[in-house]
Scaffold this active site. Structure first.
Site, mmCIF file in Angstrom:
data_model
loop_
_atom_site.group_PDB
_atom_site.id
_atom_site.type_symbol
_atom_site.label_atom_id
_atom_site.label_comp_id
_atom_site.label_asym_id
_atom_site.label_seq_id
_atom_site.Cartn_x
_atom_site.Cartn_y
_atom_site.Cartn_z
ATOM 1 N N LYS A 1 23.329 -9.200 3.865
ATOM 2 C CA LYS A 1 21.978 -10.026 4.121
ATOM 3 C C LYS A 1 20.795 -9.021 3.379
ATOM 4 O O LYS A 1 20.998 -7.968 3.144
ATOM 5 C CB LYS A 1 21.663 -10.451 5.173
ATOM 6 C CG LYS A 1 21.573 -9.458 6.192
ATOM 7 C CD LYS A 1 21.221 -9.919 7.628
ATOM 8 C CE LYS A 1 21.084 -8.839 8.788
ATOM 9 N NZ LYS A 1 20.691 -9.067 9.924
ATOM 10 N N TYR B 1 -8.729 7.179 -0.546
ATOM 11 C CA TYR B 1 -9.537 6.198 0.010
ATOM 12 C C TYR B 1 -10.275 6.884 1.436
ATOM 13 O O TYR B 1 -9.544 7.172 2.549
ATOM 14 C CB TYR B 1 -8.908 5.019 0.105
ATOM 15 C CG TYR B 1 -8.900 4.287 -1.030
ATOM 16 C CD1 TYR B 1 -9.783 3.740 -1.986
ATOM 17 C CD2 TYR B 1 -7.563 3.794 -1.401
ATOM 18 C CE1 TYR B 1 -9.601 3.064 -3.069
ATOM 19 C CE2 TYR B 1 -7.263 3.062 -2.855
ATOM 20 C CZ TYR B 1 -8.574 2.725 -3.600
ATOM 21 O OH TYR B 1 -8.187 2.022 -4.648
#
Length: 367
Positions: free
Chosen positions: A37, A263
């Site tokens: 999965k 940043y």
């Protein structure tokens, strides 16, 4: 021609084979289901399934029906189990593509019955029971009703009972033995049915609780080289990580002491600092939570991430690493020289688990 990315996820099929053989041996006489999965936990569902099937795996597990259909359409001929339910309008896909459903309520059984009758096929169904996870599944008092409905509805055949452990990654927890005791109660109710397959063991159950292996084990994270409890060290004869992740240095620059990096200037240099600018960021699965705490490998040495991780870029401090130049390989996940960065290490830095790290990286980059 589409240009390649700076960032590459490498999948080691030899390691995948090694892990499968090791786990298959550990499962003893129990059948073995390979969980593929979430695109095989970011490793590539179709490609990994082909490798596993070529090496003897005959049962695969996915979460959603869509994954199961894609797997069948890719040429996988082995049994495929769809584990988390389905949209009732898609019930016919189970018959069309020979997929085994796990059901946990009567409306799902009725939808499967209608599809089976329409297709003229007899559909094997496994019932999902809840032994303490408090997720999908029916509680003990509701099982008999599901069993009665499987008998009542045409086109359905009961194939087995399945559950899931909540704490099998913790060998000291009593939860697993308690869940297994509850599962035995479900088995008692289902004992009047013939030839049922019982399965509850995930990777933790398979590795640490041999009494839980029942008729089939379902291994996921361990197939891809990681222990469910998150071990810091990789054992030489144990599981081998299947995924590695590399990038390259884009630019090298020297900034003076007192300079803010990235940043928000969350990191201020304390000395003249050599920074390697890397083309990897949170878009690539390199979590923003690794800002000012993550590390990468350059020239065989660890380099700390300085400043905030950006969407596509981040900066590593290479002041103490001689000769770093643009174009140098950078290991984000994997080994270089004597150093290794694992998904467990990254997970510990950002307060998550290896499963999430692998999915984030593997599903966001060229493999």
């Amino acid at each position: 021609m589409i240009p390649s990315s700076f960032n590459r996820v490498h999948i080691d099929y030899d390691a995948l084979r090694h892990n499968y053989v090791l786990l298959r041996k550990n499962a003893k006489e129990s059948s073995f289901l390979a969980m593929v999965k979430a695109d095989a936990y970011g490793h590539g569902m179709v490609e990994c399934s082909r490798v596993l099937e070529a090496n003897g795996c005959r049962i695969f597990g996915v979460a959603e029906l869509r994954e199961a259909v894609l797997l069948r359409q890719s040429g996988i001929t082995s049994a495929i189990y769809s584990m988390i339910g389905f949209d009732h309008k898609d019930a016919g896909c189970f018959c069309e593509f020979d997929i085994t459903p796990l059901a946990y309520d009567v409306p799902s059984l009725e939808a499967l019955s209608r599809a089976a009758v329409k297709s003229g096929k007899n559909l094997s169904v496994h019932l999902k029971v809840d032994t303490g996870m408090n997720r999908l599944g029916v509680y003990l008092e509701g099982l008999q009703d599901l069993l009665d409905n499987v008998k009542r509805l045409p086109g359905l055949q009961l194939g087995g009972l399945a559950s899931h452990f909540s704490c099998a990654d913790d060998r000291e927890s009593s939860s697993t033995s308690e869940s297994l005791a509850r599962f035995a109660e479900f088995q008692d109710i289902g004992s009047g049915e013939s030839s049922l397959m019982y399965h509850i063991a995930n990777s933790g159950g398979t590795l640490y609780f041999p009494e839980s292996r029942c008729d089939m084990v379902r291994c996921g994270i361990s197939l891809y080289g990681y222990y469910p409890e998150g071990r810091k060290n990789v054992e030489k004869e144990g599981l081998q990580p299947v995924m590695s992740f590399t990038t390259r240095v884009l630019q090298v620059k020297t900034v003076p002491a007192g300079s803010g990096v990235s940043y928000g200037h969350t990191y201020i240099t304390e000395r003249p600092t050599v920074l390697a600018v890397l083309p990897v960021g949170y878009e690539d699965g390199f979590s923003r939570r690794l800002s000012n705490c993550g590390e990468v490998l350059i020239r065989g040495k660890r380099a700390k991430i300085r400043g905030r991780v950006c969407m596509n870029l981040c900066m590593a401090d290479v002041t103490d690493i001689d000769g770093v130049a643009a174009g140098d390989e950078v290991v984000v996940l994997g080994s270089m020289g004597k150093e290794r960065i694992t998904a467990d290490e990254i997970a510990a830095r950002i307060d998550t688990i290896s499963y999430e790290v692998l999915c984030m990286i593997g599903n966001n980059n060229e493999r």
